[in-house]
Motif scaffolding. Sequence first.
Motif, mmCIF file in Angstrom:
data_model
loop_
_atom_site.group_PDB
_atom_site.id
_atom_site.type_symbol
_atom_site.label_atom_id
_atom_site.label_comp_id
_atom_site.label_asym_id
_atom_site.label_seq_id
_atom_site.Cartn_x
_atom_site.Cartn_y
_atom_site.Cartn_z
ATOM 1 N N ILE A 169 0.838 -1.205 0.000
ATOM 2 C CA ILE A 169 0.000 0.000 0.000
ATOM 3 C C ILE A 169 0.869 1.250 0.000
ATOM 4 O O ILE A 169 0.623 2.205 -0.748
ATOM 5 C CB ILE A 169 -0.940 0.010 1.221
ATOM 6 C CG1 ILE A 169 -1.928 -1.147 1.153
ATOM 7 C CG2 ILE A 169 -1.704 1.335 1.302
ATOM 8 C CD1 ILE A 169 -2.744 -1.319 2.429
ATOM 9 N N TRP A 170 1.903 1.251 0.832
ATOM 10 C CA TRP A 170 2.739 2.449 0.969
ATOM 11 C C TRP A 170 3.502 2.745 -0.313
ATOM 12 O O TRP A 170 3.700 3.907 -0.687
ATOM 13 C CB TRP A 170 3.694 2.263 2.145
ATOM 14 C CG TRP A 170 4.184 3.549 2.740
ATOM 15 C CD1 TRP A 170 5.474 3.965 2.855
ATOM 16 C CD2 TRP A 170 3.387 4.577 3.333
ATOM 17 N NE1 TRP A 170 5.534 5.177 3.475
ATOM 18 C CE2 TRP A 170 4.251 5.585 3.783
ATOM 19 C CE3 TRP A 170 2.016 4.749 3.529
ATOM 20 C CZ2 TRP A 170 3.820 6.752 4.408
ATOM 21 C CZ3 TRP A 170 1.558 5.894 4.157
ATOM 22 C CH2 TRP A 170 2.456 6.885 4.581
ATOM 23 N N ALA A 171 3.897 1.676 -1.023
ATOM 24 C CA ALA A 171 4.690 1.867 -2.246
ATOM 25 C C ALA A 171 3.831 2.064 -3.485
ATOM 26 O O ALA A 171 4.209 2.823 -4.394
ATOM 27 C CB ALA A 171 5.619 0.666 -2.444
ATOM 28 N N HIS A 172 2.657 1.406 -3.535
ATOM 29 C CA HIS A 172 1.891 1.377 -4.788
ATOM 30 C C HIS A 172 0.444 1.839 -4.650
ATOM 31 O O HIS A 172 -0.278 1.883 -5.652
ATOM 32 C CB HIS A 172 1.900 -0.051 -5.354
ATOM 33 C CG HIS A 172 3.262 -0.618 -5.560
ATOM 34 N ND1 HIS A 172 4.141 -0.135 -6.510
ATOM 35 C CD2 HIS A 172 3.922 -1.622 -4.908
ATOM 36 C CE1 HIS A 172 5.271 -0.824 -6.457
ATOM 37 N NE2 HIS A 172 5.169 -1.727 -5.495
ATOM 38 N N GLY A 173 -0.003 2.179 -3.457
ATOM 39 C CA GLY A 173 -1.399 2.573 -3.282
ATOM 40 C C GLY A 173 -1.748 3.851 -4.024
ATOM 41 O O GLY A 173 -0.901 4.724 -4.224
#
Length: 314
Positions: free
Chosen positions: A19-23
Amino acid sequence: MTENKRHPEWQYLDLMRHIWAHGDERMDRTGVGTRSVFGIMLRFDLADDRVPLLTTKRVYWKAAAREMLWFLTGSTNIRPLLKDGVKIWTDWPLKKYRQATGEKISQDDFEARIVDDSTFARNWGDLGPVYGKQWVDWPTYEYGPDGKYQKGAGINQVAQVVESLKTSPGSRRHIIEGWNVAELDRMALPPCHKTYQFHVAGEGGEARLNCLLYQRSCDVALGLPFNLMGAALLTRMMAAQTDLKPGELVWSGGDTHLYLNHTELVEAQLQREPAGEPRLALVRRPDTIFDYRFEDFEVRDYEPQGALKAPVAV
C-alpha cells in the motif's frame, strides 16, 4: 515454527509495504488523505489456540476483547467502554460535542464527564445504532391495526447464527450483517467490519469453524490489528458455543488504506520482523455467547515489540 514456514504476520507487513509503495493516493472523508488499494485477502489459522496478534508492534488486545464483548451486549454508548478504560470510540462523540457546543473540552475531561454523569453520557456518549445494535437487535417493522407500520421485535443475528451452526452446519446463511442501509445516517460511523460469514468444514468431532470477515473500509495501521483480534475472538467464542474446533479466519478488505499522516509508524514497523506464536485460550464456556466475561480470555506467549502510535482520522 519450522524454518521453512513463513510467519503469518508477513501477510500484514507485505500488505502495508504494498500500500505504501503502490497505493492510489487520494483524498478521503476525513481530509487527511490516504494511499489505498482495493480487494485484499489475508488468511490465518486459528487451530491450537493460534491468534493473529501482531508481534511487530504491541496490540492492545484487552481493549479489542472488551470492545467485542461490548458489541455482544448491543450497547451503543461509550460509557461502559470508558468504565473499562477503553477509549477507542471517544473521538466521534467528542467531535460532535465540540461542534455542537463550541466548548474546547479536553478528551480526558469529556471522558470523565461521560463516566461520572449518566445524563451527560446519555446525551453525548451515544454513537447511534452501530455494530452491536444491528448484531443483536436489528430493527423490524410490521403493520399495526390501523394499517400503519409499528416497531416489531428486534432480530438477534448472533443468537440465530449460533443456533443455525448447531442445527444446520452445512448452511450457507451463517451471516452477521451490520450494514443496515436504513440507519446508516444515524450512526456515528457506518460499520467498517460489516459482514461476518461462518462456514463449517469437516464432520463429527473434527468439524472446524471458519470465519470470513468482509471489511468495506480498513485503516491498516490502526484498525486492522484490532479487527483481526476481534474477529478471531468472535470465531473462537462461536466455535466453543457450537462444539466446533477453530478453523481459519479469512479477512477480506474493500478500500484498504494507510493514512498519509502515519508515515512514522509505517516506516518504523516495516523495519521490524515478526517473531513468536501468541496463543488465545478460552478458560470458561458459559451458557451462552452473551455470558462471556473478559476474565474468560487468556493470551499467552505474547511478547511484542514496542508500541507504535499514530493519530486517528475522524
